[in-house]
Write an enzyme that holds these catalytic residues in place. Sequence first.
Site, PDB file in Angstrom:
ATOM      1  N   ARG A   1       0.979  -1.257  -0.181  1.00 54.52           N
ATOM      2  CA  ARG A   1       0.117  -0.138  -0.008  1.00 54.52           C
ATOM      3  C   ARG A   1       0.942   1.317   0.040  1.00 54.52           C
ATOM      4  O   ARG A   1       1.555   1.509   0.917  1.00 54.52           O
ATOM      5  CB  ARG A   1      -1.040  -0.005   1.466  1.00 54.52           C
TER       6      ARG A   1
ATOM      7  N   HIS B   1      -3.287   4.496   5.047  1.00 52.39           N
ATOM      8  CA  HIS B   1      -4.484   3.331   5.170  1.00 52.39           C
ATOM      9  C   HIS B   1      -5.747   4.346   4.708  1.00 52.39           C
ATOM     10  O   HIS B   1      -6.317   3.800   3.491  1.00 52.39           O
ATOM     11  CB  HIS B   1      -4.640   3.146   6.616  1.00 52.39           C
TER      12      HIS B   1
ATOM     13  N   TYR C   1       4.469   4.815  11.107  1.00 54.49           N
ATOM     14  CA  TYR C   1       4.811   3.336  11.505  1.00 54.49           C
ATOM     15  C   TYR C   1       5.564   2.584  10.597  1.00 54.49           C
ATOM     16  O   TYR C   1       5.863   1.388  10.534  1.00 54.49           O
ATOM     17  CB  TYR C   1       3.472   2.400  11.850  1.00 54.49           C
TER      18      TYR C   1
HETATM   19  C1  LIG Z   1     -14.869  -6.262  11.981  1.00 50.48           C
HETATM   20  C2  LIG Z   1     -14.006  -4.917  11.824  1.00 50.48           C
HETATM   21  N1  LIG Z   1     -13.197  -4.706  12.730  1.00 50.48           N
HETATM   22  C3  LIG Z   1     -12.169  -3.830  12.640  1.00 50.48           C
HETATM   23  C4  LIG Z   1     -12.356  -2.560  11.627  1.00 50.48           C
HETATM   24  C5  LIG Z   1     -11.522  -1.439  11.662  1.00 50.48           C
HETATM   25  N2  LIG Z   1     -10.599  -1.490  10.355  1.00 50.48           N
HETATM   26  C6  LIG Z   1     -10.946  -0.735   9.382  1.00 50.48           C
HETATM   27  S1  LIG Z   1      -9.602  -1.163   8.358  1.00 50.48           S
HETATM   28  C7  LIG Z   1      -8.786  -2.212   9.243  1.00 50.48           C
HETATM   29  C8  LIG Z   1      -7.545  -2.731   8.754  1.00 50.48           C
HETATM   30  C9  LIG Z   1      -7.695  -3.702   7.839  1.00 50.48           C
HETATM   31  O1  LIG Z   1      -6.376  -4.123   7.240  1.00 50.48           O
HETATM   32  P1  LIG Z   1      -6.359  -5.210   5.952  1.00 50.48           P
HETATM   33  O2  LIG Z   1      -7.451  -6.157   6.194  1.00 50.48           O
HETATM   34  O3  LIG Z   1      -4.851  -5.525   6.017  1.00 50.48           O
HETATM   35  O4  LIG Z   1      -6.977  -4.434   4.798  1.00 50.48           O
HETATM   36  P2  LIG Z   1      -6.304  -3.035   4.380  1.00 50.48           P
HETATM   37  O5  LIG Z   1      -6.936  -1.700   4.786  1.00 50.48           O
HETATM   38  O6  LIG Z   1      -4.809  -3.110   4.284  1.00 50.48           O
HETATM   39  O7  LIG Z   1      -6.561  -3.347   2.490  1.00 50.48           O
HETATM   40  C10 LIG Z   1      -9.497  -2.207  10.517  1.00 50.48           C
HETATM   41  C11 LIG Z   1      -8.752  -3.053  11.612  1.00 50.48           C
HETATM   42  C12 LIG Z   1     -13.444  -2.974  10.841  1.00 50.48           C
HETATM   43  N3  LIG Z   1     -13.541  -2.211   9.659  1.00 50.48           N
HETATM   44  N4  LIG Z   1     -14.129  -4.050  10.896  1.00 50.48           N
END
Ligand SMILES: Cc1ncc(C[n+]2csc(CCOP(=O)(O)OP(=O)(O)O)c2C)c(N)n1
Length: 385
Positions: A271, A275, A284
């Site tokens: 990425r 985020h 980080y």
């Molecule tokens: C069930 C749930 N728990 C926590 C969150 C908060 N949250 C949003 S994005 C994220 C990180 C997700 O990372 P990843 O799955 O690696 O996807 P990326 O954002 O890197 O595409 C979190 C913890 C959420 N959206 N849904």
Amino acid sequence: MTVLEQPGSYRPTPPPAWRPRTDPAPLLPDAEPYRVLGTEAADGLDAGLLLRLYGHLVRGRRYNAQATALTRQGRLAVYPSSTGQEACEVAAALALQEQDWLFPSYRDTLAAVARGLDPVQALTLLRGDWHTGYDPHEHRIAPLCTPLATQLPHAVGLAHAARLKGDDVVALAMVGDGGTSEGDFHEALNFAAVWRAPVVFLVQNNGFAISVPLAKQTAAPSLAHKAVGYGMPGRLVDGNDAVAVHEVLTEAVQRAREGGGPTLVEAVTYRMDAHTNADDATRYRSDAEVDTWRGHDPIALLEQELTARKLLDEATVAAEQEAAERMAADLRERMNQDPVLDPMDLFTHVYAEQTAQLREQAEMLRAELDAAAEAAPASPEGTQR
Ligand SMILES: Cc1ncc(C[n+]2csc(CCOP(=O)(O)OP(=O)(O)O)c2C)c(N)n1
């Protein structure tokens, strides 16, 4: 005399002969991510496919930049950019046939747009509107899913139901590396493998779940290895090599279509942006790490291949850039128009038949809106925001 009274003479009976129910060897992913660009596997590739992928990647990057700019102008509440991950996004969309379904996460706007969704409709939810913004059935794209991994059981359910009905449908579900730690990931993969549902799971391992690096997410050898525990093949692919991702996904989709069951694909990518616009990635990760990945850019990789094969000249590059600028200008213009929304819409699609409680709430809101309209000078535009 019992065994306990004769401890020295006890010999356990051997267990019944055991062997694995499935040979795990064919399910194991390769040790290294599969690559095509810059290797011998690229010889003889279809020039049309390469150029098609290139056009989508260039427009996709421009889309990410424009959507991020719209957050700064207050036109979008939030935007999770997929810059650096465009190859996964585009390949996911192009690997599917028209009748298939895409189950994207919040980061996969580009996949939805590459599948044909209107670029503005794809941003409706992120604009802060209350609904999806598009008809999921029109392009067979499920709502961009914010709760992590919940789209995976939905994809499995749709695919399984389609097979029971005899419909020729494959579901491709996208999830991030962080999403693989969710219970929904486990439940979806387990169900899909047991029922041989026509599903493909694409994990975009972009290194981070917000600030959590992969090393703190899992101790597995790779995310693709998780497939073996469920009894489906795991494929590891270079997620910045658009041709490799397209090939691996096309194979997996074909396998699912032919009744071969699900596949888990881990695409190793990065990425490049934070985020979302609400995140500060410098807290980080180091600039040096980001720079390393800049040297493995999905668009540059494809450009090098196209140039080496004399398929890309300045005029083609300019034409693709112009197409991307036109798309961005159109996006800007339409996103700068204030949508006219009816707050009563909130009640429209909650239940097929409204409950007494909802009816009461709707009447209360109606009365408040009427009172506000009487108090304020009439606006011909309706309710704006
Ligand atoms: C069930 C749930 N728990 C926590 C969150 C908060 N949250 C949003 S994005 C994220 C990180 C997700 O990372 P990843 O799955 O690696 O996807 P990326 O954002 O890197 O595409 C979190 C913890 C959420 N959206 N849904």
